[in-house]
Structures are given as structure tokens and as C-alpha cells.
Design a protein around this motif. Structure first.
Motif, PDB file in Angstrom:
ATOM      1  N   PRO A  16       0.822  -1.267   0.034  1.00 57.43           N
ATOM      2  CA  PRO A  16       0.266   0.212  -1.084  1.00 57.43           C
ATOM      3  C   PRO A  16       1.279   1.307   0.350  1.00 57.43           C
ATOM      4  CG  PRO A  16      -0.781  -0.838   1.929  1.00 57.43           C
ATOM      5  CD  PRO A  16       0.724  -2.182   1.384  1.00 57.43           C
ATOM      6  N   VAL A  17       0.008   2.753  -0.855  1.00 56.45           N
ATOM      7  CA  VAL A  17       1.239   3.484  -0.187  1.00 56.45           C
ATOM      8  C   VAL A  17       0.061   5.103  -0.438  1.00 56.45           C
ATOM      9  CG1 VAL A  17       0.936   4.246  -3.573  1.00 56.45           C
ATOM     10  CG2 VAL A  17       2.965   5.009  -2.371  1.00 56.45           C
ATOM     11  N   GLY A  18       0.404   6.055  -0.050  1.00 57.36           N
ATOM     12  CA  GLY A  18       0.121   7.383   0.052  1.00 57.36           C
ATOM     13  C   GLY A  18       1.867   8.080   0.058  1.00 57.36           C
ATOM     14  N   TRP A  19       0.778   9.463   0.070  1.00 60.73           N
ATOM     15  CA  TRP A  19       2.031  10.891  -0.625  1.00 60.73           C
ATOM     16  C   TRP A  19       2.281  11.547   0.477  1.00 60.73           C
ATOM     17  CZ3 TRP A  19      -1.797   7.839  -2.991  1.00 60.73           C
ATOM     18  CH2 TRP A  19      -1.526   7.000  -4.207  1.00 60.73           C
ATOM     19  N   ILE A  20       3.077  12.067   0.349  1.00 63.29           N
ATOM     20  CA  ILE A  20       3.558  13.643   0.868  1.00 63.29           C
ATOM     21  C   ILE A  20       4.125  14.188  -0.007  1.00 63.29           C
ATOM     22  CG2 ILE A  20       5.128  14.620   3.080  1.00 63.29           C
ATOM     23  CD1 ILE A  20       5.018  12.172   4.711  1.00 63.29           C
ATOM     24  N   ASP A  21       2.356  14.888   0.178  1.00 72.30           N
ATOM     25  CA  ASP A  21       3.362  16.419  -0.858  1.00 72.30           C
ATOM     26  C   ASP A  21       3.788  18.154  -0.271  1.00 72.30           C
ATOM     27  OD1 ASP A  21       2.575  18.039  -3.259  1.00 72.30           O
ATOM     28  OD2 ASP A  21       0.197  17.649  -3.234  1.00 72.30           O
ATOM     29  N   LEU A  22       4.659  18.123  -0.920  1.00 71.77           N
ATOM     30  CA  LEU A  22       5.590  18.897  -0.155  1.00 71.77           C
ATOM     31  C   LEU A  22       5.789  19.785  -0.791  1.00 71.77           C
ATOM     32  CD1 LEU A  22       7.241  19.891   2.118  1.00 71.77           C
ATOM     33  CD2 LEU A  22       9.497  18.323   1.185  1.00 71.77           C
ATOM     34  N   THR A  23       5.364  21.479  -0.725  1.00 70.69           N
ATOM     35  CA  THR A  23       6.053  22.193  -1.255  1.00 70.69           C
ATOM     36  C   THR A  23       6.856  23.321  -0.264  1.00 70.69           C
ATOM     37  OG1 THR A  23       3.573  22.564  -2.709  1.00 70.69           O
ATOM     38  CG2 THR A  23       5.213  24.441  -1.917  1.00 70.69           C
ATOM     39  N   ILE A  24       8.072  23.047  -1.190  1.00 68.25           N
ATOM     40  CA  ILE A  24       9.089  24.230  -0.633  1.00 68.25           C
ATOM     41  C   ILE A  24       8.593  26.046  -1.355  1.00 68.25           C
ATOM     42  CG2 ILE A  24      11.277  24.621  -0.092  1.00 68.25           C
ATOM     43  CD1 ILE A  24      12.324  21.677  -0.240  1.00 68.25           C
ATOM     44  N   GLN A  25       8.215  26.508  -0.686  1.00 66.36           N
ATOM     45  CA  GLN A  25       8.360  27.915  -0.544  1.00 66.36           C
ATOM     46  C   GLN A  25       9.067  28.901  -0.419  1.00 66.36           C
ATOM     47  OE1 GLN A  25       4.268  27.589   2.251  1.00 66.36           O
ATOM     48  NE2 GLN A  25       5.306  29.476   2.562  1.00 66.36           N
ATOM     49  N   GLY A  26       9.112  29.693  -2.124  1.00 66.49           N
ATOM     50  CA  GLY A  26      10.498  30.303  -2.284  1.00 66.49           C
ATOM     51  C   GLY A  26      11.398  30.229  -3.588  1.00 66.49           C
ATOM     52  N   SER A  27      12.010  30.104  -3.746  1.00 68.24           N
ATOM     53  CA  SER A  27      13.213  30.185  -4.693  1.00 68.24           C
ATOM     54  C   SER A  27      14.629  30.192  -4.687  1.00 68.24           C
ATOM     55  CB  SER A  27      12.660  30.698  -6.328  1.00 68.24           C
ATOM     56  OG  SER A  27      13.419  32.006  -6.024  1.00 68.24           O
ATOM     57  N   HIS A  28      15.379  30.121  -5.327  1.00 68.80           N
ATOM     58  CA  HIS A  28      16.872  30.467  -5.454  1.00 68.80           C
ATOM     59  C   HIS A  28      17.326  31.863  -4.922  1.00 68.80           C
ATOM     60  CE1 HIS A  28      18.330  26.144  -5.807  1.00 68.80           C
ATOM     61  NE2 HIS A  28      17.719  25.951  -7.405  1.00 68.80           N
ATOM     62  N   MET A  29      16.546  32.749  -5.701  1.00 70.87           N
ATOM     63  CA  MET A  29      16.268  34.349  -5.600  1.00 70.87           C
ATOM     64  C   MET A  29      15.605  34.749  -4.497  1.00 70.87           C
ATOM     65  SD  MET A  29      18.210  35.048  -8.329  1.00 70.87           S
ATOM     66  CE  MET A  29      18.181  36.456  -8.195  1.00 70.87           C
ATOM     67  N   THR A  30      14.391  33.812  -4.305  1.00 70.16           N
ATOM     68  CA  THR A  30      13.470  34.789  -3.031  1.00 70.16           C
ATOM     69  C   THR A  30      14.581  34.126  -1.796  1.00 70.16           C
ATOM     70  OG1 THR A  30      11.999  33.677  -3.199  1.00 70.16           O
ATOM     71  CG2 THR A  30      11.626  34.906  -4.098  1.00 70.16           C
ATOM     72  N   SER A  31      15.235  33.182  -1.747  1.00 75.40           N
ATOM     73  CA  SER A  31      15.059  32.695  -0.206  1.00 75.40           C
ATOM     74  C   SER A  31      16.349  32.206  -0.132  1.00 75.40           C
ATOM     75  CB  SER A  31      14.329  31.249  -0.531  1.00 75.40           C
ATOM     76  OG  SER A  31      13.520  30.504   0.890  1.00 75.40           O
ATOM     77  N   ASN A  32      16.863  31.476  -0.217  1.00 76.58           N
ATOM     78  CA  ASN A  32      17.927  30.872  -0.805  1.00 76.58           C
ATOM     79  C   ASN A  32      19.113  29.814  -1.610  1.00 76.58           C
ATOM     80  OD1 ASN A  32      20.884  29.498   1.100  1.00 76.58           O
ATOM     81  ND2 ASN A  32      19.631  29.055   2.814  1.00 76.58           N
ATOM     82  N   MET A  33      20.311  29.760  -1.717  1.00 79.63           N
ATOM     83  CA  MET A  33      20.597  28.947  -3.131  1.00 79.63           C
ATOM     84  C   MET A  33      20.361  27.997  -3.382  1.00 79.63           C
ATOM     85  SD  MET A  33      21.276  31.879  -5.221  1.00 79.63           S
ATOM     86  CE  MET A  33      22.532  30.904  -6.572  1.00 79.63           C
TER      87      MET A  33
END
Length: 139
Positions: A16-33
Motif C-alpha cells: 500500500p502507498v500514500g503520499w507526502i505532497d511537500l511544497t518548499i516555498q520560495g526560490s533560489h532568488m527569493t529564499s536561499n541559493m
């Protein structure tokens, strides 16, 4: 692990399987390289900014995250239960400065440390203007 069919159910004979749908907010330009690090039950996962979907066995999961530059910062963690066929949304926002915790939850997160960053920038601006004014008055 074999991916489920269009119904969302694993193929016959597959675990059986489930999912963790992770969104890392931001980008290389707006958060951290460097993309924040993700640990699922202690296992480091490959990630990118934006959406990352991880197939996982049903059960209890701990999502730990942190950002890193010269040190680890923005640490945050979340525990959740994933049922068979369930997708659990997780959102992470790294802090604006290296002195704040990160934000993690099941809904979009506000970026931590914005007020501290703004206050620091105002202080530096006032300090520089003060130095320039002293230089002009003294000169």
C-alpha cells in the motif's frame, strides 16, 4: 516502488502507498541559493523548490526541514499520519534571516523573520546616514 494506477490504488501484489505532497516555498532568488534539506523519518530526500511528492508506506511520518548556508537554520518539523491512498499536503517556508525558525504546516506558510530583517535594515540605514552626517559636520 511501483507507482499506483489511475485509481490511486497500488497494483495487485504491491505494498500500500500514500503520499507526502511537500511544497518548499520560495526560490533560489527569493529564499536561499541552497534548497532546504528534507528528512522523512530521518532519511534525507532529494528536493527542489516548489512541489515535491514522495510516495510513502502508510503510517506515522516525521517531516524535518532546515536551510543551510554556513550553519543550519530555519529548523522546523511536523508529524503526520498517512493513510493508504491519502495525500498529505505539507508546506515549508525558510526564514528571512539565519536567526529564526522555519515555518511548516499543512497550509501555505508565512515567511518567518521578516520583521527582524526590516528592523535590521532600518538600523543599518540610520547608522550609515549617521556616519555620513558626522563626516559632513566634522569635515
Amino acid at each position: 516502488m511501483t507507482m499506483p494506477d489511475q485509481t490511486g490504488q497500488p497494483a495487485p501484489g504491491q505494498p500500500p502507498v500514500g503520499w507526502i505532497d511537500l511544497t518548499i516555498q520560495g526560490s533560489h532568488m527569493t529564499s536561499n541559493m541552497i534548497v532546504p534539506t528534507v528528512l522523512l523519518n530521518g532519511h534525507k530526500m532529494p528536493t527542489q523548490y516548489g512541489r515535491n511528492v514522495f510516495p510513502v508506506p502508510p503510517g506515522h511520518w516525521t517531516v524535518e526541514m532546515y536551510a543551510q548556508w554556513t550553519w543550519k537554520f530555519g529548523k522546523a518539523s511536523l508529524t503526520c499520519d498517512v493513510a493508504e491512498g491519502q495525500t498529505v499536503p505539507v508546506f515549508y517556508a525558510a526564514p528571512m534571516t539565519g536567526f529564526s525558525k522555519g515555518a511548516i504546516g499543512h497550509e501555505k506558510q508565512k515567511k518567518p523573520g521578516v520583521l527582524g530583517f526590516v528592523l535590521l535594515m532600518v538600523f543599518l540605514l540610520v547608522f550609515i546616514v549617521g556616519l555620513v552626517a558626522l563626516g559632513v559636520v566634522a569635515g
